[in-house]
Design a protein around this motif. Structure first.
Motif, PDB file in Angstrom:
ATOM      1  N   ILE A   1      10.165 -10.235 -10.387  1.00 46.92           N
ATOM      2  CA  ILE A   1       9.668  -9.350  -9.339  1.00 46.92           C
ATOM      3  C   ILE A   1       9.093 -10.185  -8.201  1.00 46.92           C
ATOM      4  O   ILE A   1       8.395 -11.179  -8.426  1.00 46.92           O
ATOM      5  N   GLN A   2       9.382  -9.772  -6.984  1.00 44.61           N
ATOM      6  CA  GLN A   2       8.794 -10.398  -5.812  1.00 44.61           C
ATOM      7  C   GLN A   2       8.108  -9.334  -4.956  1.00 44.61           C
ATOM      8  O   GLN A   2       8.432  -8.145  -5.055  1.00 44.61           O
ATOM      9  N   LEU A   3       7.172  -9.795  -4.115  1.00 47.52           N
ATOM     10  CA  LEU A   3       6.445  -8.881  -3.232  1.00 47.52           C
ATOM     11  C   LEU A   3       7.005  -8.974  -1.823  1.00 47.52           C
ATOM     12  O   LEU A   3       7.276 -10.071  -1.317  1.00 47.52           O
ATOM     13  N   GLY A   4       7.164  -7.819  -1.179  1.00 44.61           N
ATOM     14  CA  GLY A   4       7.599  -7.792   0.205  1.00 44.61           C
ATOM     15  C   GLY A   4       6.503  -8.286   1.134  1.00 44.61           C
ATOM     16  O   GLY A   4       5.359  -8.538   0.715  1.00 44.61           O
ATOM     17  N   ASP A   5       6.832  -8.418   2.408  1.00 46.76           N
ATOM     18  CA  ASP A   5       5.874  -8.925   3.399  1.00 46.76           C
ATOM     19  C   ASP A   5       4.618  -8.053   3.451  1.00 46.76           C
ATOM     20  O   ASP A   5       4.696  -6.834   3.596  1.00 46.76           O
ATOM     21  N   GLY A   6       3.475  -8.704   3.325  1.00 46.80           N
ATOM     22  CA  GLY A   6       2.193  -8.011   3.438  1.00 46.80           C
ATOM     23  C   GLY A   6       1.793  -7.205   2.227  1.00 46.80           C
ATOM     24  O   GLY A   6       0.674  -6.670   2.177  1.00 46.80           O
ATOM     25  N   VAL A   7       2.647  -7.098   1.230  1.00 44.55           N
ATOM     26  CA  VAL A   7       2.341  -6.261   0.060  1.00 44.55           C
ATOM     27  C   VAL A   7       1.188  -6.844  -0.753  1.00 44.55           C
ATOM     28  O   VAL A   7       0.337  -6.122  -1.262  1.00 44.55           O
ATOM     29  N   GLY A   8       1.169  -8.174  -0.844  1.00 42.31           N
ATOM     30  CA  GLY A   8       0.103  -8.809  -1.624  1.00 42.31           C
ATOM     31  C   GLY A   8      -1.276  -8.489  -1.086  1.00 42.31           C
ATOM     32  O   GLY A   8      -2.204  -8.195  -1.859  1.00 42.31           O
ATOM     33  N   ASP A   9      -1.436  -8.508   0.228  1.00 39.79           N
ATOM     34  CA  ASP A   9      -2.744  -8.216   0.831  1.00 39.79           C
ATOM     35  C   ASP A   9      -3.157  -6.771   0.569  1.00 39.79           C
ATOM     36  O   ASP A   9      -4.328  -6.481   0.270  1.00 39.79           O
ATOM     37  N   VAL A  10      -2.197  -5.841   0.687  1.00 37.95           N
ATOM     38  CA  VAL A  10      -2.503  -4.430   0.428  1.00 37.95           C
ATOM     39  C   VAL A  10      -2.872  -4.230  -1.031  1.00 37.95           C
ATOM     40  O   VAL A  10      -3.825  -3.498  -1.368  1.00 37.95           O
ATOM     41  N   LEU A  11      -2.148  -4.883  -1.916  1.00 38.14           N
ATOM     42  CA  LEU A  11      -2.409  -4.772  -3.353  1.00 38.14           C
ATOM     43  C   LEU A  11      -3.806  -5.270  -3.705  1.00 38.14           C
ATOM     44  O   LEU A  11      -4.564  -4.605  -4.430  1.00 38.14           O
ATOM     45  N   VAL A  12      -4.167  -6.417  -3.167  1.00 39.81           N
ATOM     46  CA  VAL A  12      -5.488  -6.997  -3.449  1.00 39.81           C
ATOM     47  C   VAL A  12      -6.588  -6.105  -2.889  1.00 39.81           C
ATOM     48  O   VAL A  12      -7.618  -5.873  -3.544  1.00 39.81           O
ATOM     49  N   ALA A  13      -6.393  -5.579  -1.674  1.00 35.92           N
ATOM     50  CA  ALA A  13      -7.407  -4.706  -1.079  1.00 35.92           C
ATOM     51  C   ALA A  13      -7.585  -3.435  -1.902  1.00 35.92           C
ATOM     52  O   ALA A  13      -8.704  -2.957  -2.107  1.00 35.92           O
ATOM     53  N   ALA A  14      -6.479  -2.886  -2.405  1.00 33.20           N
ATOM     54  CA  ALA A  14      -6.543  -1.650  -3.183  1.00 33.20           C
ATOM     55  C   ALA A  14      -7.236  -1.854  -4.522  1.00 33.20           C
ATOM     56  O   ALA A  14      -7.824  -0.923  -5.072  1.00 33.20           O
TER      57      ALA A  14
END
Length: 448
Positions: free
Chosen positions: A189-202
């Motif tokens: 599995i890979q994360l799309g652009d900016g997904v990691g930041d949204v995931l961490v914030a959530a």
């Protein structure tokens, strides 16, 4: 001893968070203030000098994981109880098992008690002799303030360690491990652009939460060649059904309402609106917030701006009549007004001072000139004699008249501030004091 969660080949049918539990302190993410290099708790663990403790922190910060690492590192058995399900009978059984294990195999036992604050006093007391005798190494986990929820006897036999929400970089470290580790998602599995930041914030500082969201999102990931990608749209689908951390009745709840109250008192409209919205976003009942805002309107604004009380009451009425979102907008309007209104706690202080005075002094009689006289006998006894009807006096004020018990004459409870409308009230009070001082009328006529 239960070690399956620390096996790198753990059953992949387990939740991702369980499969990724660290197998050593070196793999443990977060709480560097406790287990970082040369920190006291880490030295205690590595030297084998363990002690009973309380781990206090919000959900998902590694309390259970840390307790398991203690037992693994010390080579002692790990037993667990949940205060939600267990009772005194279960406590006795766990202690007896620990006693037998020591007698038969010479092995000590770490007894981990999750949600320990849910045990009542008698249940908490049941641990005390076994902690003192060393039958068990007691590790309790709680999301609530131990000072309020745990017995002083239990606290005196343990050390309390505060665990903090994970920082963004720590959560990102967990996400990277989950994506790459064989026991995790194994690079599939890979994360799309900016997904990691949204995931961490959530995730809001919650390690379990970030891994749970990632796991659900991975099931929806879009295939792209030899891997799949979690896009922003997929992540948003997952997040729509989840709420931020908000433990009604717990420390997070009271910390946030405290922050709202202090921001309002401090005249910070933006801070006030932020904490108001945070509580709404977390699922707080808007009517609870309306009640608290009404209290603030009296306690912290009072007569400096009496309109604050009316505006807040009207907002409460809108919430009850229309519900969300109209009612919440009305409450937000009240929040901003309260924040920017002039502040005075003069009435609040006067009320508390007067109540304290009444509780600690005798029940002084009503001065005879302001007593009621509904019968002829009471008139003969002088009730109401020489009472001056204020409306018949110049400026509708009976200068020199006294209304407090004689023993309290001259006592001043209400001291208006010089802010807002209270500046005018202070002027009026000073003017009436001057008229009273100039009057030659008896203050307690007809007293016997």
């Amino acid at each position: 001893m239960q070690g399956g969660l620390f096996d790198p080949l753990a059953d992949v049918s387990q939740p991702l968070a369980a499969r990724l539990r660290p197998r050593s302190l070196a793999d443990y993410v977060g709480q560097s203030h406790l287990v970082g290099d040369q920190k006291p708790l880490r030295r205690a663990v590595e030297s084998g000098q363990l002690h009973s403790m309380i781990l206090w922190g919000p959900p998902g910060v590694g309390k259970t994981t840390f307790a398991r690492l203690l037992s693994e590192n010390a080579g002692i058995a790990f037993e667990t109880l949940s205060a939600v399900l267990a009772g005194v009978k279960d406590i006795r059984a766990a202690v007896e098992q620990a006693r037998n294990r020591r007698a038969q195999f010479g092995q000590d036992t770490l007894l981990f008690v999750d949600e320990v604050h849910r045990f009542n006093k008698a249940q908490q007391d049941a641990f005390l002799p076994h902690i003192e005798e060393g039958t068990i190494l007691f590790v309790g986990a709680t999301t609530e303030n131990p000072s309020f929820e745990l017995n002083s006897a239990l606290l005196s036999r343990t050390r309390v360690y505060v665990l903090k929400p994970l920082a963004a970089d720590e959560l990102q470290q967990l996400v990277t491990r989950a994506l790459e580790a064989p026991e995790g998602l194994g690079g599939r599995i890979q994360l799309g652009d900016g997904v990691g930041d949204v995931l961490v914030a959530a995730a809001d500082g919650d390690a379990r939460r970030v891994l749970n969201i990632l796991e659900v999102a991975s099931d929806l990931a879009e295939p792209q060649g030899d891997h799949a990608v979690i896009t922003r749209d997929i992540l948003q689908q997952v997040l729509q059904t989840s709420l931020r951390r908000f433990d009604k009745g717990g420390d997070v709840f009271y910390d946030q309402i405290s922050a709202l109250h202090k921001a309002l008192r401090g005249s910070d409209a933006d801070g006030s609106l932020y904490w108001f919205c945070r509580m709404l976003d977390g699922g707080c009942d808007p009517l609870y917030l309306a009640r608290r805002l009404l209290r603030i309107a009296s306690e912290d604004i009072g007569n400096a701006d009496p309109r604050a009380l009316s505006i807040t009451r009207d907002a409460w009425d809108v919430q009850e009549r229309l519900g969300s979102p109209e009612g919440e907008l009305a409450l937000a309007q009240a929040v901003v007004y309260l924040a920017l209104a002039p502040k005075s706690n003069a009435v609040y202080k006067a009320f508390n001072e007067c109540m304290a005075s009444i509780r600690h002094q005798p029940d002084y009689p009503v001065p005879i000139h302001i007593r009621n006289a509904p019968t002829g006998l009471l008139e003969e006894l002088g009730h109401g004699a020489e009472y001056r009807y204020a409306h018949d006096e110049p400026q509708a004020f009976a200068a020199g008249e006294a209304y407090l018990p004689e023993e309290l004459h001259g006592t001043r409870f209400y001291r208006p501030s010089g802010r807002g409308l209270e500046a005018k009230l202070a002027e009026k009070q000073a003017y009436l004091d001057k008229l009273n001082a100039e009057s030659d009328r008896p203050r307690y006529p007809g007293k016997r």
